[in-house]
Design an enzyme around this catalytic site. Sequence first.
Site, PDB file in Angstrom:
ATOM      1  N   GLU A   1     -20.665  19.379  19.012  1.00  0.00           N
ATOM      2  CA  GLU A   1     -20.330  18.096  18.390  1.00  0.00           C
ATOM      3  C   GLU A   1     -21.190  17.005  19.015  1.00  0.00           C
ATOM      4  OE1 GLU A   1     -19.165  14.864  16.610  1.00  0.00           O
ATOM      5  OE2 GLU A   1     -18.422  16.806  15.903  1.00  0.00           O
TER       6      GLU A   1
ATOM      7  N   CYS B   1       0.831  -1.213   0.000  1.00  0.00           N
ATOM      8  CA  CYS B   1       0.000   0.000   0.000  1.00  0.00           C
ATOM      9  C   CYS B   1       0.865   1.263   0.000  1.00  0.00           C
ATOM     10  CB  CYS B   1      -0.924  -0.002   1.216  1.00  0.00           C
ATOM     11  SG  CYS B   1      -2.011   1.448   1.300  1.00  0.00           S
TER      12      CYS B   1
ATOM     13  N   CYS C   1     -16.509  17.809   3.090  1.00  0.00           N
ATOM     14  CA  CYS C   1     -15.778  16.634   2.593  1.00  0.00           C
ATOM     15  C   CYS C   1     -16.577  15.913   1.506  1.00  0.00           C
ATOM     16  CB  CYS C   1     -15.438  15.679   3.735  1.00  0.00           C
ATOM     17  SG  CYS C   1     -16.873  15.063   4.632  1.00  0.00           S
TER      18      CYS C   1
ATOM     19  N   TYR D   1     -20.350  21.253  14.382  1.00  0.00           N
ATOM     20  CA  TYR D   1     -19.795  19.942  13.986  1.00  0.00           C
ATOM     21  C   TYR D   1     -18.276  19.981  14.208  1.00  0.00           C
ATOM     22  CZ  TYR D   1     -24.204  20.254  11.364  1.00  0.00           C
ATOM     23  OH  TYR D   1     -25.505  20.469  10.990  1.00  0.00           O
TER      24      TYR D   1
END
Length: 445
Positions: free
Chosen positions: A337, A161, A409, A316
């Site tokens: 959160e 990897c 994201c 968040y």
Amino acid sequence: MPKKNQIIDLIVEDIIFPNKGIAYIDGKKVIIKNAIKGQKVRAKITRKRKDKIEATILEVLERSPIEKQASCPHFGLCGGCSYQTLPYKEQLKLKEGLVKKLLDNAGIEGYDFLDILPSPSEYNYRNKMEFSFGDVEKDGELALGMHKVGAYYEMVTVEGCQIVHEDFIKIMMTVLKYFRKRKIPFYHTRRHEGYLRHLVVRRSQKLGEILVNLVTSSQMDLDLTDLAEELKQVKLEGELKGFLHTINDSLADVVQSDETKVIYGQDYFMEELLGLKFKISAFSFFQTNSLGAERLYSVVREFAGSTKDKIIFDLYCGTGTIAQIMADVSKKIIGIEIVEEAVQAAKENAKLNGLDNCEFIAGDVLAKVDELKEKPDLIILDPPRDGIHPKAIDKIIDFGAKQIIYVSCKPTSLARDLKVFVEKGYKVEKVRCVDMFPHTPHVEC
């Protein structure tokens, strides 16, 4: 017209986010996952609907003119990376173009679209890997690694990897050999039988501290102190700080804890970002590319401008990384959160960094914003992949903050949410992509 399960050769004419190729047959659009524009592929029709056809690649017959040889020996078998045959500059160009197209299609206009920032490291950049146990082939030898493309239980033991430090591979192979020797079975999520589920390895890029968490079912009772001793003897560049054992009897194939025991050392590791220290526990969210996170959070600071004497809401907030990076130049930061463990870590980290103007609240943003009495000058949003709950957006807008910074994201969620903000009177001023995940279709924005 093609039929389901028919095998057909196609030319990939375009790409849509995140990594879906578009081809055409008899004037009908065919969506092919993990394809690259310009490829000629042999694909199998997997789903047929009135408006679209879906297919999966069986073989790449001709590469795209911009492709190169993948550097990882497992590429194509392992599902972890999909863009390794693209030169890194082409990956960046592709991601930037796909995000711009998403925003344009959502009707977002009149903003500056700044150049994408690359990851500081193209390889060995991940600070966390969730390896899964399975078998090499059906009823074959025990494997530990990444899911094989198109297979449910079969794993690829990813010794070569390219996106993790060599320490990850050494730990993975030590654990695999230990359980192979003892013929310990992996957990079948469909039959709900077996023991070994996941191996989570986390390693700080700046400090080299390593935390290993073995996740199993409760169906066996093994003494894991021998394995801990073996891991302590492995010659690592970093330092093993803790070895944990998490019991998880959930039916879902996810890493979660019914009970977590410390077999050796401690249950956290330390990382540094932009001069601040962060204590990260086994289940705390933390950006998976530490050097990339510094770049991402520097963009947040740049976009925020002067925050002297300002109150900032960090919604968040995770373990409070953004909040603390902004704290020394702001009047007060309030973070919310949902993960209680992350909030506890955020409080500890603020104390560790000598920051007394941060307040962290545990709970769902949708519910907790109603309890906030202060009025924010700036709101920073860094929601999970699904974006912001529609009801929470309205509450966030009701605060009337002059400025909002949205860290995303998943650009499809971002485009959807920005549309709402614009409809309610906000204007998008500037956008910048930051690549945190080279060789994958993901990008931060």
